[in-house]
Design a protein around this motif. Structure first.
Motif, PDB file in Angstrom:
ATOM      1  N   GLU A  40       2.625   1.730  -3.519  1.00  0.00           N
ATOM      2  CA  GLU A  40       1.683   2.192  -4.546  1.00  0.00           C
ATOM      3  C   GLU A  40       1.276   3.649  -4.321  1.00  0.00           C
ATOM      4  N   LYS A  41       1.038   4.006  -3.057  1.00  0.00           N
ATOM      5  CA  LYS A  41       0.629   5.383  -2.735  1.00  0.00           C
ATOM      6  C   LYS A  41       1.781   6.356  -2.990  1.00  0.00           C
ATOM      7  N   SER A  97       2.234   6.913  -6.720  1.00  0.00           N
ATOM      8  CA  SER A  97       1.100   7.698  -7.216  1.00  0.00           C
ATOM      9  C   SER A  97       1.269   9.179  -6.879  1.00  0.00           C
ATOM     10  N   GLU A  98       1.725   9.475  -5.664  1.00  0.00           N
ATOM     11  CA  GLU A  98       1.908  10.864  -5.228  1.00  0.00           C
ATOM     12  C   GLU A  98       3.108  11.526  -5.913  1.00  0.00           C
ATOM     13  N   ASN A 126       0.956   4.324 -13.211  1.00  0.00           N
ATOM     14  CA  ASN A 126       0.950   5.786 -13.184  1.00  0.00           C
ATOM     15  C   ASN A 126       1.644   6.400 -14.400  1.00  0.00           C
ATOM     16  N   ASP A 164       0.829  -1.216   0.000  1.00  0.00           N
ATOM     17  CA  ASP A 164       0.000   0.000   0.000  1.00  0.00           C
ATOM     18  C   ASP A 164       0.857   1.257   0.000  1.00  0.00           C
ATOM     19  N   PHE A 165       1.939   1.225   0.808  1.00  0.00           N
ATOM     20  CA  PHE A 165       2.821   2.398   0.880  1.00  0.00           C
ATOM     21  C   PHE A 165       3.504   2.629  -0.464  1.00  0.00           C
ATOM     22  N   SER A 167       5.971   9.896   3.616  1.00  0.00           N
ATOM     23  CA  SER A 167       5.111  10.293   2.506  1.00  0.00           C
ATOM     24  C   SER A 167       5.974  10.812   1.365  1.00  0.00           C
TER      25      SER A 167
END
Length: 367
Positions: free
Chosen positions: A134-135, A138-139, A166, A131-132, A282
Motif C-alpha cells: 500500500e505504501k 501510494s508513493e 490512489n 503495509d509495504f 522503497s
C-alpha cells in the motif's frame, strides 16, 4: 480488424498443439492466419520448426466452427481484442517470443505513454507485506504507473485495491475466460476495476480454470510490464515463477527483503541473494533503477544525437534500445525489421561509437 480476419485468427489460436510461437512462425511465413489455414500441408511442413506432428490438428473443421461461436460472443459483449501484429497490442509484450497471438480485453484502460509495473506475491500476505504494498503504490502515484497483477488472493488483490485507492489504472490478468471468476469472492471488485482499469486474458470466454493456466497467465503478467515486483513469497510459489519469466524476458525484477526467519520472506531473500532480483526497500529504489526521471532520460538522448553521428538504421536501433533498455539480439532484429546479420553489424558500429554496450547472452544495452 475485419471480422473475417479475426475469425481466422481465433481458429488458428484454437488449434491444439500449435502454440503461440509456432502460430507466429506460420503467420510470418504465410502473411495471415487465413492464409495459414488455406495453405497446403506439404508447404507448411517445410517451415523451420514445423513438422507433421505440429500440423496434425491444423485443418480440423471444428476449429473454425468454435471460432465462429467465440466471435459471436466477442461481438455481443463488446470485447476488445489485441492482435500481436496490430498497433494496439501491448508494446512490451510484443517483444516476448511466447506472447499470445491474441488477447481479450474488458474494461477501460489505456496503455499508451504510461509506465507499467507488475506486482505479485504470496496469497497469504502478512501485515508487513500489505503495509509495504500500500505504501509503495501510494508513493508511486506521482509517476502514474499502471499496476498489473493476477487478481488472486493476497498480494494480487492488495495491489489492485491500492491502485484504485490512489486513482491509478490497474489491470487484472486472468487465468480463465471472462465467463469464469476466480476467486469468486473477488467478484465484488470487478465493477470498480473496470471503471479505472480492466481485465485481460488469452483464454476464450468459456475456458475453465485449470492448474496449468496460471503459468500461461504469469507470462503475460511478466511480459506486459517493464518491471516485476515480488512483495512476499515462500521458498516456492507462483510469484517466483513469474520472476523467472521476467528475467528470461530481460525485464527488471525487484524483491522486498524480510527477516530470514519469516517464511514469506524466504523466496524474496533468495531472489536477492542469487542476484535474480534487485532489493526494493522503497519507491525511490524503483524510480531510480527504472530511470523514471523523464527529463534526465530525454536530455541523455538529445546529447547522444548531438555528439554522435549515426546513420538512419543505426539511429533506429539505438532509439529502440534507448526506449526498451537492454534486449536480446533476436528481439532487436525482429522489432527493427532488420536481418540478424545486418543487426549484428549495426550493433558493432554502435558499440564502437560508444552508445551501446554488449552484455552476456547476446544482449545489448544503450549507454
Amino acid at each position: 480488424m475485419l471480422e473475417e480476419d479475426l475469425l481466422y485468427i481465433l481458429a488458428l489460436q484454437r488449434v491444439k498443439g500449435i502454440g503461440d510461437i509456432n502460430a507466429k512462425k506460420l503467420i510470418s511465413h504465410c502473411g495471415s492466419a487465413k492464409n495459414v489455414l488455406k495453405e497446403k500441408r506439404h508447404v507448411l511442413q517445410k517451415i523451420n520448426g514445423i513438422g507433421a506432428f505440429t500440423l496434425q490438428h491444423l485443418f480440423d473443421k471444428g476449429n473454425l466452427k468454435e471460432a465462429e461461436i467465440e466471435l459471436t460472443y466477442i461481438q455481443k459483449n463488446d470485447i476488445e481484442t489485441f492482435y500481436f501484429e496490430d498497433k494496439n497490442y501491448p508494446d512490451k509484450l510484443k517483444h516476448c517470443i511466447d506472447a499470445p497471438i491474441l488477447i481479450f480485453k474488458e474494461g477501460n484502460f489505456n496503455l499508451a505513454k504510461q509506465p507499467i509495473i507488475s506486482i505479485v506475491g504470496t496469497r497469504k500476505i502478512t501485515s508487513y507485506g500489505r503495509d509495504f504494498c500500500e505504501k509503495l503504490i501510494s508513493e508511486l502515484k506521482p509517476y502514474n504507473p499502471i499496476i498489473v497483477s493476477g487478481f488472486a488472493y493476497g498480494v494480487d488483490i492488495c495491489a489492485h485495491k491500492a491502485a484504485l485507492k490512489n486513482e491509478l489504472q490497474t489491470i487484472a490478468v486472468l487465468a480463465h475466460g471472462f465467463e469464469e471468476m476466480y476467486p469468486k469472492s473477488h467478484k465484488k471488485y470487478v465493477a470498480e476495476i473496470n471503471k479505472n482499469g480492466g481485465f485481460i486474458t488469452d483464454f476464450w470466454h468459456n475456458d475453465a480454470l485449470q492448474r496449468e493456466n496460471f503459468l500461461k497467465r504469469n507470462r503475460i503478467v511478466a511480459g506486459i510490464s517493464e518491471a516485476t515486483i515480488i512483495i512476499e513469497s515462500a521458498e516456492k510459489g507462483g510469484s517466483l515463477v513469474t520472476a523467472d519469466i521476467a528475467n528470461s524476458y530481460s525485464r527488471d525484477v525487484f524483491a522486498v527483503p524480510g527477516r530470514s526467519t519469516d517464511n514469506f520472506s524466504k523466496g524474496c531473500n533468495d531472489l536477492i541473494k542469487r542476484n535474480k532480483a534487485a532489493i526494493l526497500t522503497s519507491a525511490k529504489d524503483l524510480v531510480e533503477m527504472l530511470n523514471w526521471d523523464l527529463e534526465t532520460k530525454k536530455e541523455r538522448a538529445i546529447q547522444k544525437q548531438l555528439f554522435v553521428d549515426l546513420d538512419e538504421t543505426e539511429q533506429q536501433v539505438y532509439d529502440f534500445l534507448l526506449k526498451d533498455g537492454k534486449e536480446l539480439l533476436d528481439i532487436i532484429s525482429l522489432s527493427c525489421k532488420l536481418p540478424v546479420y545486418k543487426t549484428i553489424t549495426i550493433l558493432f558500429n554502435l558499440e564502437m561509437k560508444g552508445v551501446v554496450k554488449p552484455l552476456p547472452g547476446k544482449m545489448f544495452e544503450a549507454i
